[in-house]
Design a protein around this motif. Structure first.
Motif, PDB file in Angstrom:
ATOM      1  N   TYR A 149      36.037  21.708  52.149  1.00 35.57           N
ATOM      2  CA  TYR A 149      35.615  22.914  51.931  1.00 35.57           C
ATOM      3  C   TYR A 149      36.614  23.793  51.495  1.00 35.57           C
ATOM      4  O   TYR A 149      37.865  23.718  51.661  1.00 35.57           O
ATOM      5  N   PHE A 150      36.294  24.935  50.652  1.00 33.54           N
ATOM      6  CA  PHE A 150      37.027  25.956  49.891  1.00 33.54           C
ATOM      7  C   PHE A 150      36.668  27.332  50.149  1.00 33.54           C
ATOM      8  O   PHE A 150      35.585  27.482  49.793  1.00 33.54           O
ATOM      9  N   ALA A 151      37.188  28.217  50.687  1.00 31.60           N
ATOM     10  CA  ALA A 151      37.009  29.597  50.649  1.00 31.60           C
ATOM     11  C   ALA A 151      38.264  30.475  50.149  1.00 31.60           C
ATOM     12  O   ALA A 151      39.327  30.233  51.012  1.00 31.60           O
ATOM     13  N   PRO A 152      38.101  31.471  49.623  1.00 31.40           N
ATOM     14  CA  PRO A 152      39.026  32.513  49.412  1.00 31.40           C
ATOM     15  C   PRO A 152      39.181  33.382  50.881  1.00 31.40           C
ATOM     16  O   PRO A 152      38.164  33.511  51.688  1.00 31.40           O
ATOM     17  N   PRO A 153      40.382  34.122  51.382  1.00 37.60           N
ATOM     18  CA  PRO A 153      40.279  34.629  52.377  1.00 37.60           C
ATOM     19  C   PRO A 153      39.368  35.771  52.592  1.00 37.60           C
ATOM     20  O   PRO A 153      38.898  35.901  53.750  1.00 37.60           O
ATOM     21  N   ARG A 154      38.883  36.149  51.626  1.00 37.83           N
ATOM     22  CA  ARG A 154      37.783  37.404  51.848  1.00 37.83           C
ATOM     23  C   ARG A 154      36.593  36.648  52.434  1.00 37.83           C
ATOM     24  O   ARG A 154      35.719  37.327  53.254  1.00 37.83           O
ATOM     25  N   VAL A 155      36.263  35.445  52.059  1.00 39.50           N
ATOM     26  CA  VAL A 155      35.121  34.701  52.772  1.00 39.50           C
ATOM     27  C   VAL A 155      35.282  34.328  54.131  1.00 39.50           C
ATOM     28  O   VAL A 155      34.392  34.502  55.108  1.00 39.50           O
TER      29      VAL A 155
END
Length: 652
Positions: A276-282
C-alpha cells in the motif's frame, strides 16, 4: 535463478514476459457498477497489441508523445503500455487540472494523440485545441454524454480497437518489430513537475532508470506476483505511477482500480491490499474519518479507544519492530488487537497490508506513530520525480519517525556545506525535455544531483530531512525555523486540514489555518452550531476556540524540542477559503505554493505580525466551470499561549 542480463529490460518486454509466464493470473481488476471485473495478463497483452497497432495507424511513431488524462482506469494504463510498445512516450496529465494548465503541457510536449477518460476531459481538449495545433486525435474511453459530439478528431475506444485489429491483419509483425527495437536507455515516460517555483518541466525517465529502482525495492521488500495493490491516486504523479504501473509491470502483481474517487475507502476494504502507498494527506484523511466516528460513538467505546491507543503508543511500535516488550504488555496489546486495533485496521482497509509506504511530503510524527502503533507496517521513503522515486527507504525493524531510512541499493548521498542533500543514483532522469539549461543546473560540477532538500545523515546512516532547503530559515534571534515541521504538527489534529507557517527573519511564528470542513462540520452539528458553508463555519468564535486548543497543544509538543522551542505559533487566523490548486495556491499534488501564498495574502501576514485583532480581505476564486468570483471576510486573529521550553537533562 534468472540471470540479470536475461531479465526483460523494457516495459513492453516485461508485459509480454508476464503474458507468457503468468498469462492466466489476474493482472488488472476494475470495479464497475459494484462488481469487480478482472483482466488476465494474457488479456491485457492481447488488447495492448491491438491498441499499439491502432496508435501506429494514427501516425504515432517512436519518440512521439501520447498524452493520457483521467482517473486511474485500466484502459488508460493499457494506452500507456501501447504507446511504449511503439517506442512512443506516454505523458500522464493531472485529471483535475484546468484546461489552460493542460494546454501548456500539450504545447510543450507537442502532443498529437491524447487518450482521455470521459466527456469532462474531452471538453478540456476541445477547449484548448486551437492553442495546440499538433493535436490531431482525441481518443475517449467512456462514451457517456458524447453521442452528439461531431468533431472529426474524436475516436471512441471500441473504434480504436477495431482499427488496431485491421492494422494487425495487414502488418502482423509490426508490433513485435517495434518492441524489439526499443532500448533500455530510451525514454519510457515523461512526467511534468508540479511547478512549485515556475512553469512545469518535463522530466524524462528511461526504461532502465524506472525498472532498476522497481527491482531494487522488489528485492528489498521481497515483493512477489501475489501482491495486491490499489491504484487510486493520479497516474500523473510519479509516486502512484511507480507503485501501480512500473512495479506492477516489473514484479507482475495485481493492480486494482476503484470504481470512483468517492468509493476508494469502500474498495480499499474490498481488496485488502498487501502492498500500500499513500501520501500523508490521504493518511490524515483516513484518520480524520476514524476520529469523527469515535466522537459519535458511545461513552464506553470512546473510553476503550483512548485507553487502547495509550497502550498502543507505548508498546505498539516496539512489538511491530520485534523489540523486547514485557509479557503483561504483550498480553494487554493482544487483547487490544482483538477488541480495537484489528477492527480498526479492517475499517481502514489495511488488514492484509504487509508493507505500506508514505511519501510526497513529510509526515507528522504523531500521524506516523498512530498507524504503526496499531500494527500497520507503515514506512517512509524519500525520492522525487527526477530520481524515479526510490532514494531512501526504511528497513523493517529500523523505522523511526524522524528519518526516511538509509540510501537504497545503488544510491550515494552526500550533504553539501550548505546543508543540501545531493545524490547519485541509477534511477536519475535523462534530463528536462527541451531544457538543457535547467538540466545542467540540476547537477553539481562533479556530477551530483541537487535535491533542493536540507537534511543530514544520522549516526546510523539514516537520512533526516529538515525541510526544503529554500524554506528552512531562522528567526531574528537565530533560532531554527522549519515551517514544514511546524505545519505537520498542526495537521495531525483532525480539525486542521492545511497550515502555512511564517517566521523566517521575524521575531516570532504565525500561521494560516484551513479547517477540515467535514471534521469541524461534524463537530459543529453535534453541538447544534448552525453554519452556511466553509466561510461561515471558519469565522465562528467556537471554531476559533477549538483550533486555538489544537495550536496550543502543538506548541506544547514544540516546547519539548530544544531546536524548535522558539518556533511556537504565537498567533493564527483561519482562512476564509480552502487553499485550492485551481487558485494556484496548491500544486496538483496538494503541496503549498509557499511563495505564491505569501504574496497573495501579504496583507494577512502583516496583520498577524503586527498583532492586530482582525483583518478584512477580498480574494478572487476560480470555479470549476471557469468562472471567477470574490470571497470576502473580516478575519479574526487569535493569540495562542506559548509553552515553556523543557530544558535538556544533564547527564550525571
Amino acid at each position: 535463478m534468472v540471470q540479470e542480463s536475461t531479465l526483460p529490460n523494457t516495459f513492453p518486454t516485461l508485459l509480454m514476459h508476464h503474458a507468457r509466464v503468468r498469462g492466466g493470473r489476474p493482472a488488472i481488476r476494475e470495479k464497475d457498477l459494484g462488481i469487480w471485473q478482472t483482466l488476465s495478463w494474457a488479456e491485457v497483452a492481447h488488447e495492448v497489441r491491438h491498441l499499439a497497432a491502432a496508435l501506429a495507424d494514427l501516425g504515432v511513431v517512436a519518440q512521439d508523445h501520447v498524452a493520457v488524462v483521467g482517473e486511474n482506469r485500466p484502459r488508460l494504463y493499457m494506452a500507456m503500455m501501447a504507446a511504449q510498445c511503439l517506442g512512443a512516450i506516454p505523458v500522464p496529465l493531472y485529471q483535475d487540472a484546468v484546461a489552460d494548465e493542460m494546454a501548456y503541457v500539450l504545447q510543450d510536449a507537442e502532443v498529437g494523440v491524447v487518450v482521455v477518460e470521459d466527456q469532462e476531459q474531452v471538453d478540456k481538449m476541445l477547449d484548448v485545441s486551437a492553442q495546440c495545433p499538433a493535436m490531431r486525435t482525441i481518443v475517449y474511453d467512456d462514451p457517456r454524454g458524447l453521442r452528439h459530439y461531431s468533431d472529426p478528431r474524436l475516436l471512441g475506444w471500441e473504434s480504436l480497437l477495431a482499427r488496431g485489429e485491421t492494422r494487425l491483419t495487414q502488418h502482423p509483425d509490426e508490433i513485435d518489430q517495434c518492441i524489439a527495437s526499443i532500448r533500455p536507455g530510451d525514454t519510457a515516460a515523461m512526467f511534468y513537475t508540479s511547478g512549485t517555483t515556475g512553469k512545469p518541466k518535463g522530466v524524462m525517465l528511461s526504461h532502465q532508470a524506472l525498472i532498476d529502482r522497481a527491482r531494487a525495492i522488489e528485492s528489498f521488500e521481497g515483493l512477489t506476483d501475489r501482491e495486491d495493490v490499489l491504484a487510486y491516486l493520479p497516474p500523473a504523479w510519479i509516486g502512484q505511477n511507480m507503485f501501480s504501473y512500473t512495479q506492477f509491470l516489473t514484479t507482475g502483481f495485481t493492480v486494482n482500480h476503484p470504481e470512483s474517487p468517492e468509493t476508494v475507502s469502500i474498495d480499499l476494504r474490498d481488496i485488502g491490499p498487501t502492498y500500500y502507498f499513500a501520501p500523508p494527506r490521504v493518511l490524515e484523511g483516513l484518520l480524520t474519518h476514524v476520529m469523527i466516528r469515535m466522537e459519535d460513538a458511545g461513552g464506553f467505546k470512546r473510553w476503550l479507544f483512548y485507553r487502547s491507543m495509550k497502550l498502543a503508543r507505548r508498546v505498539g511500535t516496539r512489538i511491530l519492530d520485534g523489540a523486547s516488550v514485557g509479557l503483561v504488555d504483550r498480553i494487554r496489546y493482544a487483547l487490544g488487537d482483538l477488541l480495537m486495533y484489528g477492527p480498526l485496521r479492517n475499517i481502514l482497509g489495511m488488514s492484509r497490508v504487509r508493507v505500506a509506504y508514505t511519501a510526497g511530503e513529510a509526515i507528522g510524527p504523531d500521524l506516523f506513530l498512530f498507524y504503526r502503533s496499531i500494527g500497520i507496517n507503515l514506512k517512509q521513503l524519500y525520492g522525487s520525480t527526477e530520481t524515479s522515486v526510490f532514494v531512501c527507504v526504511q528497513a523493517n525493524g529500523q523505522v523511526r519517525d524522524d528519518t526516511v531510512g538509509p540510501p537504497c541499493d545503488g544510491v550515494e548521498i552526500r550533504v553539501a556545506d550548505s546543508g543540501e542533500i545531493q545524490l547519485r543514483s541509477p534511477g536519475l532522469f535523462s534530463g528536462y525535455y527541451l531544457n538543457p539549461k535547467a538540466t545542467a543546473e540540476s547537477y553539481t560540477e562533479d556530477g551530483w544531483y541537487h535535491t533542493g532538500d536540507a537534511g543530514y545523515l544520522d549516526t546510523d546512516g539514516q537520512l533526516k530531512i529538515i525541510d526544503r532547503a529554500k524554506d528552512v530559515g531562522h528567526l531574528s534571534d537565530g533560532s531554527l525555523f522549519a515551517p514544514k515541521y511546524i505545519e505537520n504538527k498542526l495537521k495531525f489534529f483532525p480539525f486542521i486540514k492545511e497550515a502555512v507557517a511564517f517566521g523566517a527573519g521575524r521575531d516570532e511564528v504565525c500561521a494560516f489555518i484551513n479547517i477540515d470542513l467535514e471534521a469541524v462540520g461534524n463537530w459543529a452539528e453535534r453541538r447544534g452550531l448552525p453554519y452556511a458553508g466553509y466561510t461561515d463555519l471558519a469565522g465562528k468564535s467556537e471554531v476559533y476556540d477549538l483550533i486555538r486548543d489544537c495550536v496550543a497543544q502543538a506548541n506544547r509538543d514544540l516546547a519539548s524540542d530544544p531546536k524548535l522551542a522558539a518556533s511556537q505559533v504565537v498567533r493564527f487566523l483561519i482562512l476564509h477559503k480552502e487553499l485550492d490548486p485551481d487558485d494556484d495556491e496548491l500544486t496538483r499534488t496538494r503541496k503549498v505554493r509557499r511563495a505564491f501564498v505569501a504574496q497573495k495574502y501579504a496583507v494577512l501576514i502583516e496583520a498577524l505580525f503586527q498583532g492586530r485583532k482582525s483583518q478584512y480581505i477580498e480574494t478572487e476564486v476560480k470555479f470549476e466551470d471557469g468562472r471567477k468570483g470574490q470571497v470576502c471576510a473580516d478575519l479574526r486573529i487569535e493569540p495562542v499561549p506559548v509553552a515553556s521550553s523543557i530544558p535538556l537533562k544533564k547527564v550525571a
